[in-house]
Design an enzyme around this catalytic site. Sequence first.
Site, PDB file in Angstrom:
ATOM      1  N   ARG A 126      49.777  78.621  41.380  1.00 10.84           N
ATOM      2  CA  ARG A 126      50.143  79.281  40.113  1.00 10.84           C
ATOM      3  C   ARG A 126      51.654  79.356  39.970  1.00 10.84           C
ATOM      4  O   ARG A 126      52.195  79.108  38.896  1.00 10.84           O
ATOM      5  CB  ARG A 126      49.528  80.679  40.014  1.00 10.84           C
ATOM      6  CG  ARG A 126      49.701  81.297  38.615  1.00 10.84           C
ATOM      7  CD  ARG A 126      49.088  82.685  38.511  1.00 10.84           C
ATOM      8  NE  ARG A 126      48.990  83.133  37.127  1.00 10.84           N
ATOM      9  CZ  ARG A 126      49.943  83.753  36.442  1.00 10.84           C
ATOM     10  NH1 ARG A 126      51.122  83.988  37.022  1.00 10.84           N
ATOM     11  NH2 ARG A 126      49.763  84.137  35.187  1.00 10.84           N
ATOM     12  N   CYS A 127      52.344  79.700  41.037  1.00 10.31           N
ATOM     13  CA  CYS A 127      53.807  79.792  40.984  1.00 10.31           C
ATOM     14  C   CYS A 127      54.450  78.456  40.625  1.00 10.31           C
ATOM     15  O   CYS A 127      55.481  78.420  39.945  1.00 10.31           O
ATOM     16  CB  CYS A 127      54.358  80.241  42.338  1.00 10.31           C
ATOM     17  SG  CYS A 127      54.111  81.979  42.712  1.00 10.31           S
ATOM     18  N   MET A 128      53.877  77.363  41.091  1.00 13.02           N
ATOM     19  CA  MET A 128      54.493  76.043  40.918  1.00 13.02           C
ATOM     20  C   MET A 128      54.158  75.392  39.579  1.00 13.02           C
ATOM     21  O   MET A 128      54.480  74.222  39.368  1.00 13.02           O
ATOM     22  CB  MET A 128      54.053  75.106  42.046  1.00 13.02           C
ATOM     23  CG  MET A 128      54.540  75.512  43.423  1.00 13.02           C
ATOM     24  SD  MET A 128      54.238  74.230  44.657  1.00 13.02           S
ATOM     25  CE  MET A 128      52.436  74.116  44.619  1.00 13.02           C
TER      26      MET A 128
END
Length: 409
Positions: free
Chosen positions: A398-400
């Site tokens: 999700r962060c990437m």
Amino acid sequence: MEGYLNPINIFSEIGRLKKVLLHRPGEELENLTPFIMKKFLFDDIPYLEVARQEHEVFASTLKNNSVEIEYVEDLVSEVLASSVALKDKFISQFILEAEIKTDSTINILKDYFSNLTIDNMVSKMISGIVSKELKNYVSSLDDLVNSASLFIIDPMPNVLFTRDPFASIGNGITINKMSNKVRHRETIFAEYIFKYHPIYKKNVPIWFNRWEESSLEGGDEFVLSKDILVIGISERTEAESVEKLAISLFKNKTSFNTILAFKIPKNRAYMHLDTVFTQIDYSVFTSFTSDDMYFSIYALTYNSSSSKIHVKEEKARLRDVLSFYLGRKIDIIKCAGGDLIHGAREQWNDGANILAIAPGEVIAYSRNHVTNKLFEENGIKVYRIPSSELSRGRGGPRCMSMPLVREDI
């Protein structure tokens, strides 16, 4: 994208993902050293070659599921290639925000960037510049005092985490005020993409801007439905920003009528809400809780007659609050089933930081095997990706990624 009137279309966390923004890991990771990695918010130093291989598996998994990928560096390069004047403006702004103080250094950097191809220039801006790269460079006292060790311009290794600098909400975006100074320049890219790129400069309202005084980061922004947002109040996002965003969305008469603010402890391990909480299916979420990780929940709604925001603290449990506002029974799968050892280990390695690419279909780090098995036992399809190097930056799938278009559900 064909079939959508707006270039941004995000009204859920789980609608089938059609288009997403990524960043290819680059030389900025090679410029991390043990002496400066904490400053740049890394807990270890990734091995670039393997990080690239792992990221390519991530990108291939998306492509194999018919997701169109945009790369932030490509979009910025396309903008700058459209106009010499715009390129010069961008260079000047970038140098200014890198806090270069002396005229001689500013002029050397302007010449240096101007003589690179646009792709190489953007790459160098991200990877950072050391003095030995520049001919005729002589450091002044001011440059030395304000410089990070070897660097004339600091690297930006966190560009890998495209989720944070801006966030898609409905048909608009927030261009975020980053909490840590080392990440401030990342949002210049978003500013230029949404001001000048032919695809994105029209029909994309900006709900929150990078020059706000209080911080807001995309890892704390969740779109649960066309009516409801969840915003984390965390180590990186301030309560003041939640209220500012709420006012902007309500006064612009968007479809969103409720914002749930989830306050979590200010802790490196829980830097953003998406490190401890994500949605993975219509009625299924994953979360991590422990003695020092808990949720305090507040509901923000708007009274149009008084033009005031009403804030109410929710006393119920997380599951019950979500059930009430979403209007259906909610299940929560705890990270590693709540096991004290595996849960803490897998949360640290982004076991709760999951990217849904469709309802009940997620991309997750393979290393979080206990949590992934639980997902599958509960009917979730898990696409596993390697992460021995990517996980060193404390960010998961999700962060990437920053979704740009999802199918409505």
